[in-house]
Design a protein around this motif. Structure first.
Motif, PDB file in Angstrom:
ATOM      1  N   ALA A 299       1.987   2.622  -0.581  1.00 22.90           N
ATOM      2  CA  ALA A 299       1.464   3.803  -1.405  1.00 22.90           C
ATOM      3  C   ALA A 299       1.663   5.109  -0.576  1.00 22.90           C
ATOM      4  O   ALA A 299       1.249   5.187   0.603  1.00 22.90           O
ATOM      5  CB  ALA A 299       0.121   3.777  -2.120  1.00 22.90           C
ATOM      6  N   LYS A 300       1.974   6.311  -1.200  1.00 22.51           N
ATOM      7  CA  LYS A 300       2.225   7.535  -0.419  1.00 22.51           C
ATOM      8  C   LYS A 300       1.004   8.187  -0.014  1.00 22.51           C
ATOM      9  O   LYS A 300       0.920   8.690   1.252  1.00 22.51           O
ATOM     10  CB  LYS A 300       2.758   8.643  -1.550  1.00 22.51           C
ATOM     11  N   ASP A 301      -0.376   7.480  -0.239  1.00 24.70           N
ATOM     12  CA  ASP A 301      -1.479   8.149   0.023  1.00 24.70           C
ATOM     13  C   ASP A 301      -2.172   7.278   1.005  1.00 24.70           C
ATOM     14  O   ASP A 301      -3.185   7.253   1.936  1.00 24.70           O
ATOM     15  CB  ASP A 301      -2.674   8.536  -1.108  1.00 24.70           C
ATOM     16  N   CYS A 302      -1.246   6.154   1.743  1.00 24.14           N
ATOM     17  CA  CYS A 302      -1.937   5.203   2.328  1.00 24.14           C
ATOM     18  C   CYS A 302      -1.623   5.724   3.968  1.00 24.14           C
ATOM     19  O   CYS A 302      -0.541   6.069   4.287  1.00 24.14           O
ATOM     20  CB  CYS A 302      -1.056   3.836   2.219  1.00 24.14           C
ATOM     21  N   GLY A 311      -5.097  -1.794   0.898  1.00 25.28           N
ATOM     22  CA  GLY A 311      -5.069  -0.820   1.526  1.00 25.28           C
ATOM     23  C   GLY A 311      -5.492  -0.500   3.187  1.00 25.28           C
ATOM     24  O   GLY A 311      -5.463   0.440   3.772  1.00 25.28           O
TER      25      GLY A 311
END
Length: 436
Positions: A299-302, A311
């Motif tokens: 994920a881009k926010d990981c 995560g």
């Protein structure tokens, strides 16, 4: 004035000082090392202070010395001083707290310089092994025999797997005790009983790196979502904790560098193992491609480069049991720990002819000592041509002199000894011999 000197014939240290106008030399069995010198210097300073105060008692400091009787009738110390210090000697200092009492102070004083996981390990070692056996003993009364008996008892204990504790594990238990006693001996001015007690000899490290062909087979077989992770491990040599703690902010695609700045140890995020472990690892094209693939998989926010579905960072136990061991079984390879990916990277780097100092820096080693000690047998080309040049040279030197090459300016019928040939001429000779 008391000085620490060395006997040239034995290499042992001794104390050299004057008392009552008499030069005194008191021998020890301590070898001339920096640690032993510091220990004796502490003891020498005690002698100086006692002499300055007029309370020095020769027999109290050296009860077994033949010279002590010379001063028995002319002691400088008062009866009170003699009574309170009659037990002092190079091996036993003044009254000291018990090991258990001092252990808490020593632990708290060292906490600021330890990583939390290391502090937890030391605390566990103290409470599980050291304090139950030695905690009630006064520090100055702990003898060398006590320490050897304690270590021997550790050798009879069983570990988590049911077998005896390994020499490495025993050494790790003894290390905090050694450090604690060293600090106590400095603070309470007695000789540490650890002198001349060396760590147990460890068996030679047996590594099982994969060959380059096996690496490519593994990368071609593993699940596609684990391919970037394995490729990065195989071609950077990063430690498990380092790669699992890798964040996207540590990936520099412009400079093709992986910035190793932290590590996950026992589930906790901490600084790298040592200052040398904090390093910049070059990205080979294959690793760059793998990381670009990995960027698409998370994920881009990981924040983590390699993450589980929830995560969180990669869990070593989960990876080992569900991915690594099944992969090895499928390929027909012998089981081994995932840490062997680091050994694999080291052997591939060295076999490719990279400078050992560069390899050591890339792996986070302080120097090249471990490279040559651990990996040399896996790197046949580390010294040019696998010794064939040397074999050719020795073979040529045993041939009749008529076959020895002539130099360019040598008259017909004369020969040139191998010892005067240039390197280029020797290499040409070896190449010629190989073709025969």
């Amino acid at each position: 004035m008391a000085n620490v000197r060395r006997r040239p014939e034995t290499g042992c240290l001794f104390l050299d000082f004057r008392y009552r106008g008499v030069r005194c030399r008191e021998q020890t069995t301590l070898q001339d090392t920096a640690a032993n010198r510091r220990t004796l210097e502490v003891f020498a300073n005690r002698i100086k202070r006692e002499m300055a105060k007029g309370t020095f008692n020769y027999r109290a400091f050296f009860p077994d010395s033949p010279r002590a009787s010379q001063f028995d009738g002319d002691m400088q110390a008062t009866p009170t001083a003699v009574a309170t210090r009659s037990h002092a000697s190079p091996d036993r200092g003044p009254s000291t707290p018990t090991l258990g009492q001092f252990a808490g102070t020593w632990y708290q004083e060292n906490l600021p310089r330890w990583r939390q996981t290391h502090a937890d390990t030391v605390e566990g070692t103290l409470h599980q092994h050291i304090l139950p056996k030695l905690g009630e003993k006064p520090l100055a009364e702990i003898t060398r025999a006590d320490l050897l008996a304690f270590r021997a008892e550790l050798g009879k204990q069983t570990g988590k797997g049911g077998g005896a504790l390994s020499p490495s594990r025993i050494n790790h238990i003894m290390t905090p005790l050694r450090m604690l006693m060293a600090e106590a001996s400095e603070r309470y001015e007695f000789l540490t009983p650890f002198r001349n007690i060396k760590p147990l000899r460890l068996p030679k490290l047996d590594i099982q790196p994969l060959s380059l062909d096996e690496v490519h087979r593994a990368l071609g077989t593993v699940r596609i979502d684990w391919h970037p992770y394995l490729a990065t491990r195989f071609f950077t040599g990063m430690r498990t904790g380092e790669i699992n703690a890798l964040e996207w902010k540590h990936i520099d695609f412009e400079q093709d560098l992986i910035l190793v700045r932290q590590s996950i140890v026992k589930g906790k995020l901490e600084n790298t193992k040592t200052d040398g472990s904090m390093r910049d690892v070059p990205m080979v094209p294959l690793v760059r491609t793998a990381l670009l693939e990995q960027r698409k998989l998370v994920a881009k926010d990981c924040r983590w480069v390699f993450a589980q579905r929830n995560g969180d960072p990669i869990n070593l136990v989960n990876f080992t049991n569900r991915i690594w061991h099944p992969l090895l079984r499928h390929l027909g390879l012998a089981p081994r720990r995932p840490y062997q990916t680091r050994h694999t990277a080291a052997t591939l780097m060295l076999a490719s002819g990279e400078n050992p100092e560069w390899v050591a820096r890339t792996l986070g080693h302080a120097n090249t000592e471990m490279l040559f000690r651990v990996y040399s047998r896996y790197v046949p080309n580390l010294t040019r041509n696998d010794g064939k040049a040397f074999t050719g040279l020795v073979t040529a030197s045993s041939m009749p002199t008529s076959s020895t090459p002539r130099t360019k300016d040598a008259p017909q019928g004369t020969t040139t000894p191998l010892a005067v040939l240039t390197r280029k001429q020797l290499e040409a000779l070896v190449a010629q011999l190989r073709q025969q």
